[in-house]
Write a protein that holds these residues in place. Sequence first.
Motif, PDB file in Angstrom:
ATOM      1  N   TYR A 175      -9.288   4.211 -35.355  1.00 40.19           N
ATOM      2  CA  TYR A 175      -9.900   2.929 -35.738  1.00 40.19           C
ATOM      3  C   TYR A 175     -10.153   2.139 -34.457  1.00 40.19           C
ATOM      4  O   TYR A 175      -9.217   1.847 -33.704  1.00 40.19           O
ATOM      5  CB  TYR A 175      -8.976   2.157 -36.680  1.00 40.19           C
ATOM      6  N   THR A 176     -11.405   1.825 -34.200  1.00 45.34           N
ATOM      7  CA  THR A 176     -11.770   1.044 -33.018  1.00 45.34           C
ATOM      8  C   THR A 176     -12.606  -0.163 -33.439  1.00 45.34           C
ATOM      9  O   THR A 176     -13.294  -0.131 -34.474  1.00 45.34           O
ATOM     10  CB  THR A 176     -12.560   1.891 -32.010  1.00 45.34           C
ATOM     11  N   VAL A 177     -12.533  -1.232 -32.644  1.00 43.40           N
ATOM     12  CA  VAL A 177     -13.273  -2.468 -32.931  1.00 43.40           C
ATOM     13  C   VAL A 177     -14.026  -2.906 -31.684  1.00 43.40           C
ATOM     14  O   VAL A 177     -13.714  -2.484 -30.559  1.00 43.40           O
ATOM     15  CB  VAL A 177     -12.317  -3.598 -33.390  1.00 43.40           C
ATOM     16  N   SER A 178     -15.028  -3.758 -31.889  1.00 40.42           N
ATOM     17  CA  SER A 178     -15.812  -4.284 -30.773  1.00 40.42           C
ATOM     18  C   SER A 178     -16.391  -5.644 -31.163  1.00 40.42           C
ATOM     19  O   SER A 178     -16.416  -6.011 -32.341  1.00 40.42           O
ATOM     20  CB  SER A 178     -16.939  -3.315 -30.396  1.00 40.42           C
ATOM     21  N   ASP A 179     -16.863  -6.370 -30.129  1.00 44.17           N
ATOM     22  CA  ASP A 179     -17.506  -7.671 -30.315  1.00 44.17           C
ATOM     23  C   ASP A 179     -16.568  -8.664 -31.013  1.00 44.17           C
ATOM     24  O   ASP A 179     -16.796  -9.060 -32.165  1.00 44.17           O
ATOM     25  CB  ASP A 179     -18.801  -7.494 -31.117  1.00 44.17           C
ATOM     26  N   PRO A 180     -15.521  -9.125 -30.326  1.00 45.41           N
ATOM     27  CA  PRO A 180     -14.570 -10.049 -30.967  1.00 45.41           C
ATOM     28  C   PRO A 180     -15.153 -11.443 -31.132  1.00 45.41           C
ATOM     29  O   PRO A 180     -16.021 -11.885 -30.362  1.00 45.41           O
ATOM     30  CB  PRO A 180     -13.397 -10.051 -29.986  1.00 45.41           C
ATOM     31  N   TYR A 181     -14.668 -12.167 -32.111  1.00 46.94           N
ATOM     32  CA  TYR A 181     -14.992 -13.579 -32.284  1.00 46.94           C
ATOM     33  C   TYR A 181     -14.197 -14.387 -31.249  1.00 46.94           C
ATOM     34  O   TYR A 181     -13.066 -14.035 -30.887  1.00 46.94           O
ATOM     35  CB  TYR A 181     -14.640 -14.042 -33.691  1.00 46.94           C
ATOM     36  N   PRO A 182     -14.760 -15.487 -30.781  1.00 48.23           N
ATOM     37  CA  PRO A 182     -14.072 -16.255 -29.733  1.00 48.23           C
ATOM     38  C   PRO A 182     -12.797 -16.932 -30.211  1.00 48.23           C
ATOM     39  O   PRO A 182     -11.864 -17.125 -29.428  1.00 48.23           O
ATOM     40  CB  PRO A 182     -15.121 -17.287 -29.294  1.00 48.23           C
ATOM     41  N   GLN A 183     -12.741 -17.299 -31.464  1.00 42.06           N
ATOM     42  CA  GLN A 183     -11.580 -18.000 -31.980  1.00 42.06           C
ATOM     43  C   GLN A 183     -10.820 -17.113 -32.966  1.00 42.06           C
ATOM     44  O   GLN A 183     -11.425 -16.388 -33.759  1.00 42.06           O
ATOM     45  CB  GLN A 183     -11.989 -19.301 -32.686  1.00 42.06           C
ATOM     46  N   PRO A 184      -9.474 -17.137 -32.931  1.00 43.37           N
ATOM     47  CA  PRO A 184      -8.714 -16.351 -33.916  1.00 43.37           C
ATOM     48  C   PRO A 184      -8.880 -16.924 -35.319  1.00 43.37           C
ATOM     49  O   PRO A 184      -9.282 -18.068 -35.514  1.00 43.37           O
ATOM     50  CB  PRO A 184      -7.267 -16.480 -33.421  1.00 43.37           C
ATOM     51  N   SER A 185      -8.540 -16.133 -36.300  1.00 42.31           N
ATOM     52  CA  SER A 185      -8.649 -16.544 -37.698  1.00 42.31           C
ATOM     53  C   SER A 185      -7.632 -17.643 -37.991  1.00 42.31           C
ATOM     54  O   SER A 185      -6.441 -17.493 -37.678  1.00 42.31           O
ATOM     55  CB  SER A 185      -8.393 -15.349 -38.613  1.00 42.31           C
ATOM     56  N   PRO A 186      -8.062 -18.745 -38.604  1.00 40.59           N
ATOM     57  CA  PRO A 186      -7.099 -19.811 -38.937  1.00 40.59           C
ATOM     58  C   PRO A 186      -6.131 -19.397 -40.039  1.00 40.59           C
ATOM     59  O   PRO A 186      -5.033 -19.935 -40.132  1.00 40.59           O
ATOM     60  CB  PRO A 186      -8.013 -20.960 -39.372  1.00 40.59           C
ATOM     61  N   GLU A 187      -6.514 -18.439 -40.885  1.00 40.40           N
ATOM     62  CA  GLU A 187      -5.643 -18.018 -41.971  1.00 40.40           C
ATOM     63  C   GLU A 187      -4.551 -17.059 -41.493  1.00 40.40           C
ATOM     64  O   GLU A 187      -3.390 -17.161 -41.891  1.00 40.40           O
ATOM     65  CB  GLU A 187      -6.452 -17.339 -43.083  1.00 40.40           C
ATOM     66  N   THR A 188      -4.917 -16.111 -40.654  1.00 41.68           N
ATOM     67  CA  THR A 188      -3.953 -15.084 -40.245  1.00 41.68           C
ATOM     68  C   THR A 188      -3.511 -15.212 -38.792  1.00 41.68           C
ATOM     69  O   THR A 188      -2.483 -14.637 -38.408  1.00 41.68           O
ATOM     70  CB  THR A 188      -4.572 -13.689 -40.443  1.00 41.68           C
ATOM     71  N   GLY A 189      -4.248 -15.940 -37.976  1.00 41.48           N
ATOM     72  CA  GLY A 189      -3.938 -16.033 -36.559  1.00 41.48           C
ATOM     73  C   GLY A 189      -4.361 -14.805 -35.772  1.00 41.48           C
ATOM     74  O   GLY A 189      -4.047 -14.685 -34.579  1.00 41.48           O
ATOM     75  N   LEU A 190      -5.073 -13.868 -36.413  1.00 39.89           N
ATOM     76  CA  LEU A 190      -5.506 -12.641 -35.753  1.00 39.89           C
ATOM     77  C   LEU A 190      -6.858 -12.824 -35.087  1.00 39.89           C
ATOM     78  O   LEU A 190      -7.688 -13.615 -35.545  1.00 39.89           O
ATOM     79  CB  LEU A 190      -5.602 -11.492 -36.765  1.00 39.89           C
ATOM     80  N   LEU A 192     -10.381 -11.573 -34.740  1.00 40.54           N
ATOM     81  CA  LEU A 192     -11.247 -10.804 -35.619  1.00 40.54           C
ATOM     82  C   LEU A 192     -12.426 -10.250 -34.840  1.00 40.54           C
ATOM     83  O   LEU A 192     -12.805 -10.790 -33.786  1.00 40.54           O
ATOM     84  CB  LEU A 192     -11.732 -11.666 -36.780  1.00 40.54           C
ATOM     85  N   TYR A 193     -13.002  -9.175 -35.374  1.00 36.66           N
ATOM     86  CA  TYR A 193     -14.076  -8.463 -34.678  1.00 36.66           C
ATOM     87  C   TYR A 193     -15.272  -8.304 -35.608  1.00 36.66           C
ATOM     88  O   TYR A 193     -15.129  -8.164 -36.832  1.00 36.66           O
ATOM     89  CB  TYR A 193     -13.586  -7.104 -34.201  1.00 36.66           C
ATOM     90  N   LYS A 194     -16.461  -8.278 -34.978  1.00 36.33           N
ATOM     91  CA  LYS A 194     -17.686  -8.182 -35.763  1.00 36.33           C
ATOM     92  C   LYS A 194     -18.005  -6.726 -36.160  1.00 36.33           C
ATOM     93  O   LYS A 194     -18.706  -6.499 -37.154  1.00 36.33           O
ATOM     94  CB  LYS A 194     -18.858  -8.757 -34.967  1.00 36.33           C
ATOM     95  N   SER A 195     -17.528  -5.764 -35.388  1.00 37.53           N
ATOM     96  CA  SER A 195     -17.843  -4.354 -35.653  1.00 37.53           C
ATOM     97  C   SER A 195     -16.566  -3.512 -35.625  1.00 37.53           C
ATOM     98  O   SER A 195     -15.635  -3.818 -34.869  1.00 37.53           O
ATOM     99  CB  SER A 195     -18.830  -3.804 -34.620  1.00 37.53           C
ATOM    100  N   CYS A 196     -16.565  -2.472 -36.418  1.00 33.20           N
ATOM    101  CA  CYS A 196     -15.437  -1.529 -36.403  1.00 33.20           C
ATOM    102  C   CYS A 196     -15.952  -0.118 -36.664  1.00 33.20           C
ATOM    103  O   CYS A 196     -17.058   0.069 -37.202  1.00 33.20           O
ATOM    104  CB  CYS A 196     -14.370  -1.928 -37.431  1.00 33.20           C
ATOM    105  N   ASP A 197     -15.163   0.865 -36.259  1.00 34.35           N
ATOM    106  CA  ASP A 197     -15.506   2.278 -36.447  1.00 34.35           C
ATOM    107  C   ASP A 197     -14.260   2.995 -36.940  1.00 34.35           C
ATOM    108  O   ASP A 197     -13.220   2.978 -36.280  1.00 34.35           O
ATOM    109  CB  ASP A 197     -15.990   2.889 -35.133  1.00 34.35           C
ATOM    110  N   LEU A 198     -14.373   3.619 -38.100  1.00 33.39           N
ATOM    111  CA  LEU A 198     -13.266   4.360 -38.707  1.00 33.39           C
ATOM    112  C   LEU A 198     -13.650   5.833 -38.699  1.00 33.39           C
ATOM    113  O   LEU A 198     -14.694   6.205 -39.244  1.00 33.39           O
ATOM    114  CB  LEU A 198     -13.037   3.869 -40.139  1.00 33.39           C
TER     115      LEU A 198
END
Length: 221
Positions: A175-190, A192-198
């Motif tokens: 599982y790989t991710v790319s293109d992260p969002y600049p701010q973490p998620s307010p709900e989870t604190g994680l 987040l990324y715009k793209s992923c590959d499974l």
Amino acid sequence: MPASGPPSSISRCSNCGWELTSGAKACPFCGTPAVKPRPANPLRRVLCPHCGSEGLNQPGEVTCTTCGRDMSKPPTAADKVVGHGVRAVRGIQFSIYKLLVLLLVAGALFGVYTGYKGYVIGVTSDRLRGLVKALQIFEGENGGYPGSLDDLARFSHIAIDPRAKADGWDRPIRYTVSDPYPQPSPETGLTLYKSCDLRSAGPNGRFDDEDDIAWKGQAVP
């Protein structure tokens, strides 16, 4: 007791030794069934020195049942050539039979392998579908994909099978991710990324080639 006859004509019970009359089916003293000796097979296997054929002959019989020649006489040079040819043809026939057996065994093994391969691919696809469903729900609720499958399992609203991290060959699913969002998620604190590959490496165990079993996710803007 019955009178005994000449030793060569005496037939005795195999159990008690009582003398038996000719044609008796059982011993009149102990009742043991009479055992008739099996006649010896008079035929013998011989190889003709003239034509090279193998056959069964009576003892003392010297005539080949295939070519009709006298096997007691030495073969001529031409006979030897014919005999070698016959034996060579038989060797080729035996080799053909062995080849056919090997082909049948290979076909059976290939069928077993093909069936097993299809089963394992099916298991891998089912596990990927479960992860894809969880990723899609997570992205719809949070606006992006998690950075790892462990984060997905912690914050997903649906249960994830622990075995889903490995494919049907028991190799890790990547599982790989790319293109992260600049701010973490307010709900989870994680983050987040715009793209992923499974991706599973597929039957050959090598990533990023034509037999991979994969899914790519793209977050909705």
